[in-house]
Motif scaffolding. Sequence first.
Motif, PDB file in Angstrom:
ATOM      1  N   LEU A  95      63.548  11.607  41.968  1.00  0.00           N
ATOM      2  CA  LEU A  95      62.893  10.827  43.020  1.00  0.00           C
ATOM      3  C   LEU A  95      62.979   9.325  42.762  1.00  0.00           C
ATOM      4  CD1 LEU A  95      59.842  13.116  43.747  1.00  0.00           C
ATOM      5  CD2 LEU A  95      61.554  12.391  45.422  1.00  0.00           C
ATOM      6  N   ARG A  96      63.136   8.911  41.511  1.00  0.00           N
ATOM      7  CA  ARG A  96      63.403   7.500  41.225  1.00  0.00           C
ATOM      8  C   ARG A  96      64.781   7.108  41.743  1.00  0.00           C
ATOM      9  NH1 ARG A  96      61.387   6.025  35.060  1.00  0.00           N
ATOM     10  NH2 ARG A  96      59.132   6.310  35.400  1.00  0.00           N
ATOM     11  N   GLU A  97      65.720   8.014  41.629  1.00  0.00           N
ATOM     12  CA  GLU A  97      67.097   7.730  42.038  1.00  0.00           C
ATOM     13  C   GLU A  97      67.312   7.952  43.531  1.00  0.00           C
ATOM     14  OE1 GLU A  97      69.075   9.206  37.772  1.00  0.00           O
ATOM     15  OE2 GLU A  97      69.071  10.527  39.510  1.00  0.00           O
ATOM     16  N   HIS A  98      66.578   8.913  44.100  1.00  0.00           N
ATOM     17  CA  HIS A  98      66.764   9.274  45.512  1.00  0.00           C
ATOM     18  C   HIS A  98      65.390   9.407  46.180  1.00  0.00           C
ATOM     19  CE1 HIS A  98      70.969  10.123  44.549  1.00  0.00           C
ATOM     20  NE2 HIS A  98      70.534  10.820  43.507  1.00  0.00           N
ATOM     21  N   PRO A  99      64.747   8.293  46.485  1.00  0.00           N
ATOM     22  CA  PRO A  99      63.413   8.355  47.097  1.00  0.00           C
ATOM     23  C   PRO A  99      63.408   9.175  48.384  1.00  0.00           C
ATOM     24  CG  PRO A  99      63.961   6.109  46.434  1.00  0.00           C
ATOM     25  CD  PRO A  99      65.222   6.918  46.284  1.00  0.00           C
ATOM     26  N   THR A 151      54.899  15.433  46.362  1.00  0.00           N
ATOM     27  CA  THR A 151      54.543  14.695  47.574  1.00  0.00           C
ATOM     28  C   THR A 151      53.904  13.343  47.257  1.00  0.00           C
ATOM     29  OG1 THR A 151      52.449  15.925  47.709  1.00  0.00           O
ATOM     30  CG2 THR A 151      54.314  16.780  48.976  1.00  0.00           C
ATOM     31  N   ASN A 152      53.177  13.252  46.142  1.00  0.00           N
ATOM     32  CA  ASN A 152      52.592  11.973  45.743  1.00  0.00           C
ATOM     33  C   ASN A 152      53.666  10.929  45.429  1.00  0.00           C
ATOM     34  OD1 ASN A 152      49.994  12.888  46.029  1.00  0.00           O
ATOM     35  ND2 ASN A 152      49.609  13.180  43.845  1.00  0.00           N
ATOM     36  N   ARG A 153      54.857  11.401  45.088  1.00  0.00           N
ATOM     37  CA  ARG A 153      55.968  10.497  44.788  1.00  0.00           C
ATOM     38  C   ARG A 153      56.917  10.332  45.968  1.00  0.00           C
ATOM     39  NH1 ARG A 153      53.530  12.165  40.875  1.00  0.00           N
ATOM     40  NH2 ARG A 153      53.452  11.142  38.839  1.00  0.00           N
ATOM     41  N   GLY A 154      56.471  10.764  47.125  1.00  0.00           N
ATOM     42  CA  GLY A 154      57.259  10.566  48.334  1.00  0.00           C
ATOM     43  C   GLY A 154      58.310  11.622  48.592  1.00  0.00           C
ATOM     44  N   GLY A 155      58.315  12.670  47.798  1.00  0.00           N
ATOM     45  CA  GLY A 155      59.297  13.728  47.989  1.00  0.00           C
ATOM     46  C   GLY A 155      58.787  14.822  48.903  1.00  0.00           C
ATOM     47  N   HIS A 156      59.663  15.745  49.235  1.00  0.00           N
ATOM     48  CA  HIS A 156      59.319  16.899  50.066  1.00  0.00           C
ATOM     49  C   HIS A 156      59.589  18.163  49.254  1.00  0.00           C
ATOM     50  CE1 HIS A 156      58.990  14.297  53.602  1.00  0.00           C
ATOM     51  NE2 HIS A 156      60.104  13.708  53.165  1.00  0.00           N
ATOM     52  N   HIS A 157      58.653  19.080  49.282  1.00  0.00           N
ATOM     53  CA  HIS A 157      58.755  20.295  48.477  1.00  0.00           C
ATOM     54  C   HIS A 157      59.016  21.493  49.382  1.00  0.00           C
ATOM     55  CE1 HIS A 157      56.818  23.139  45.264  1.00  0.00           C
ATOM     56  NE2 HIS A 157      58.139  23.247  45.312  1.00  0.00           N
ATOM     57  N   GLU A 164      72.652  20.784  56.746  1.00  0.00           N
ATOM     58  CA  GLU A 164      71.889  20.519  57.958  1.00  0.00           C
ATOM     59  C   GLU A 164      71.421  19.063  58.049  1.00  0.00           C
ATOM     60  OE1 GLU A 164      68.742  23.338  57.829  1.00  0.00           O
ATOM     61  OE2 GLU A 164      70.019  25.064  58.275  1.00  0.00           O
ATOM     62  N   GLY A 165      71.849  18.248  57.082  1.00  0.00           N
ATOM     63  CA  GLY A 165      71.497  16.836  57.120  1.00  0.00           C
ATOM     64  C   GLY A 165      70.194  16.485  56.441  1.00  0.00           C
ATOM     65  N   ILE A 166      69.595  17.440  55.723  1.00  0.00           N
ATOM     66  CA  ILE A 166      68.347  17.187  54.995  1.00  0.00           C
ATOM     67  C   ILE A 166      68.710  16.903  53.544  1.00  0.00           C
ATOM     68  CG2 ILE A 166      66.108  18.119  54.315  1.00  0.00           C
ATOM     69  CD1 ILE A 166      66.300  19.972  56.783  1.00  0.00           C
ATOM     70  N   GLU A 167      68.578  15.645  53.126  1.00  0.00           N
ATOM     71  CA  GLU A 167      68.994  15.254  51.787  1.00  0.00           C
ATOM     72  C   GLU A 167      68.197  16.020  50.739  1.00  0.00           C
ATOM     73  OE1 GLU A 167      67.962  11.354  49.956  1.00  0.00           O
ATOM     74  OE2 GLU A 167      70.121  10.975  50.192  1.00  0.00           O
ATOM     75  N   THR A 168      68.909  16.793  49.931  1.00  0.00           N
ATOM     76  CA  THR A 168      68.271  17.645  48.925  1.00  0.00           C
ATOM     77  C   THR A 168      69.051  17.495  47.627  1.00  0.00           C
ATOM     78  OG1 THR A 168      67.638  19.211  50.667  1.00  0.00           O
ATOM     79  CG2 THR A 168      67.504  19.987  48.394  1.00  0.00           C
ATOM     80  N   HIS A 169      68.446  16.814  46.652  1.00  0.00           N
ATOM     81  CA  HIS A 169      69.180  16.496  45.419  1.00  0.00           C
ATOM     82  C   HIS A 169      68.840  17.408  44.249  1.00  0.00           C
ATOM     83  CE1 HIS A 169      71.459  12.839  46.431  1.00  0.00           C
ATOM     84  NE2 HIS A 169      70.514  12.662  47.331  1.00  0.00           N
ATOM     85  N   LEU A 170      67.723  18.122  44.310  1.00  0.00           N
ATOM     86  CA  LEU A 170      67.317  18.972  43.191  1.00  0.00           C
ATOM     87  C   LEU A 170      66.898  20.337  43.698  1.00  0.00           C
ATOM     88  CD1 LEU A 170      66.534  19.414  40.177  1.00  0.00           C
ATOM     89  CD2 LEU A 170      64.284  18.461  40.743  1.00  0.00           C
ATOM     90  N   MET A 171      67.442  21.377  43.062  1.00  0.00           N
ATOM     91  CA  MET A 171      67.054  22.758  43.330  1.00  0.00           C
ATOM     92  C   MET A 171      66.734  23.387  41.976  1.00  0.00           C
ATOM     93  SD  MET A 171      70.399  22.512  45.280  1.00  0.00           S
ATOM     94  CE  MET A 171      70.214  20.776  44.954  1.00  0.00           C
ATOM     95  N   MET A 172      65.529  23.924  41.810  1.00  0.00           N
ATOM     96  CA  MET A 172      65.163  24.389  40.473  1.00  0.00           C
ATOM     97  C   MET A 172      64.194  25.553  40.539  1.00  0.00           C
ATOM     98  SD  MET A 172      64.447  21.876  37.315  1.00  0.00           S
ATOM     99  CE  MET A 172      64.726  22.451  35.636  1.00  0.00           C
ATOM    100  N   GLU A 173      64.436  26.520  39.675  1.00  0.00           N
ATOM    101  CA  GLU A 173      63.585  27.701  39.578  1.00  0.00           C
ATOM    102  C   GLU A 173      62.705  27.585  38.335  1.00  0.00           C
ATOM    103  OE1 GLU A 173      64.256  32.457  40.334  1.00  0.00           O
ATOM    104  OE2 GLU A 173      65.351  31.499  38.720  1.00  0.00           O
ATOM    105  N   THR A 174      61.557  28.226  38.347  1.00  0.00           N
ATOM    106  CA  THR A 174      60.629  28.141  37.218  1.00  0.00           C
ATOM    107  C   THR A 174      61.219  28.712  35.929  1.00  0.00           C
ATOM    108  OG1 THR A 174      59.600  30.178  38.043  1.00  0.00           O
ATOM    109  CG2 THR A 174      58.512  28.107  38.573  1.00  0.00           C
ATOM    110  N   SER A 175      62.236  29.548  36.028  1.00  0.00           N
ATOM    111  CA  SER A 175      62.885  30.105  34.833  1.00  0.00           C
ATOM    112  C   SER A 175      63.654  29.053  34.051  1.00  0.00           C
ATOM    113  CB  SER A 175      63.843  31.226  35.238  1.00  0.00           C
ATOM    114  OG  SER A 175      64.914  30.701  36.009  1.00  0.00           O
ATOM    115  N   GLY A 176      63.911  27.888  34.657  1.00  0.00           N
ATOM    116  CA  GLY A 176      64.679  26.836  33.997  1.00  0.00           C
ATOM    117  C   GLY A 176      66.036  26.606  34.620  1.00  0.00           C
TER     118      GLY A 176
END
Length: 611
Positions: A360-364, A383-389, A409-421
């Motif tokens: 989020l620092r790199e891609h607000p 969300t407190n850092r301006g991101g969307h979850h 679909e045009g929705i900028e999404t830079h991180l995808m992560m699962e709780t497993s790591g």
Amino acid sequence: MAATSTSLLTAPTNSHKRNLRPSAYTQLNFCFQRRTTHGCIVFSNATKYTEVVIDEEIDKIKRLQNGPDIRGVAIEGEKGRTVDLSPAAVEAIAESFGEWVIDGLEKERRQQTVEDVRVSFGRDPRISGPSLSAAGFSGLARAGCLAFDMGLATTPACFMSTLLQPFAFDASIMMTASHLPYTRNGFKFFTPKGGLTAMEVEGLCDRAARKYANRMTKVSVTVNPPARIDFMSAYARHLRDIIKERVNHPLHYDTPLKGFQIIVNAGNGSGGFFTWDVLDKLGADTFGSLNLNPDGMFPNHIPNPEDKIAMSLTRTAVLENSANLGIVFDTDVDRSGVVDDKGNSINGDRLIALMAAIVLREHPGTTIVTDARTSMGLTQFITNRGGHHCLYRVGYRNVIDKGIQLNKEGIETHLMMETSGHGALKENHFLDDGAYMVVKTIIEMVRMKLAGSDEGIGSLIKELEDPADSVELRMNILSEPRYAKAKGAEIVEKFRNYVEEGWLTGWEFDTCGDCWVSEGCLVDTNDAPAAIDARMYRAKVSDEEHGQHGWLHIRQSIHNPNIAMNMQSSVQGGCLSMARVLLNKFILASGMDRILDISQIERYIRSGFVS
């Protein structure tokens, strides 16, 4: 890793390669060996072989599918499990993958035949690796592919071998069973477009099952040894270059990690290379690192960043050495976790929060996709850092594919992560690469130091609120393996009915933006919803005293024949309360206890602890 390197210009020769695909096995006589009561070997035509036996052989291979991967028992030693990932099965699977790759290239290039299709093949250090590798090379040769042996490798490196020059293979296979016991093994498949989907792997297993059932004589072609290549050195150099370029150290560009001590715990898997071939060469002090030597018996602990022993040993090493960072890799290095300089373990929600803070620092304003087991505190943190979850279905491939879809679909999404790591970044080809996640963490750590901060990377997540109560429970399905998937779907759908019909007071299905609960957990509402690989639902839970205080996620496990349940609550003791309702008002009331082993949830309710 292979000790020697062979130029890619000197490929192995497979003079038979075109006349054996794709119907080579159909040119055999389809004979099956059968020992009579007199001890003689006789042959019978396949059409006379009983359909029951054929169906069982086909079903055995199909059950090896594990979402987008293949997993099975490769050697004896596990109570209650027999070997099902045999060399014959591996040969059929590798041949099917080779044919699938060739078919795809022919369609893509609009050519009737494609020559010299090149496939790299890596493996983790499991003791079943050498014998199963030989069967894999044989299968690729049967398909008409040229195989290249990477030796000891990592899953992300196998994918990158399809992209990095001068290698750029047409496809790659990684033989691994991730964090599972030494008795298991399996496969992950890649093309330059990424990993295969669960539906594509299902198609491979269907094709391989027919080959396996029709090849009871286990006839294999004789092939030359595959070319040995040293790709891991090129991959390590690729990671080093990323760190050097992005840190851009003003004093020592080539050794940006000088002055930092970093502990690596490779768990005796494939991750040791990161110590001597990445960190050491960048100037880091790696004294105190653990379990770097590959050992397919995994004698010290499970190579898994979720494993408490792995994290505890790493924490101790960090504190004893006053290190700046600790790193824990899983066996094939597609997952990682870290320990900060204060000894705090960072995995699960905390690792997602750390990566979210960096991204989020790199891609607000970017969207971050996670699986539906993440906490309400993580959503607030993002969300407190301006991101969307965006919460989505459990399964690392599901999470990654959702991110790919959103970007299309045009929705900028830079991180995808699962709780497993498992974590993937748009900037890194949507690849779940544990080493790359660590690279991102190290770069941020050095940048903070250069900016004058003495706080460690743990300071980035100090505002994350952990749930007051959290627990995971599992219930084994009391069924033959072949029926377990159907039984699991029945149980989860029964849970859906109970929630929808109001039998569980204060429970209702959770929603998230454009996702909703229909035919599975948080499925897309678009016209072409993603295929469902396992049934799952997330219900939010409220009561009169606390209002909405938690959630429960229930799903079929795709790894084992059981039902997994994750619960979190903002109230101490909230999970225990939810477990009681689940047991009494659903499991017992619906009669599901007849097909479920409920001993773990009963022990948890009695003691308040999960054994």
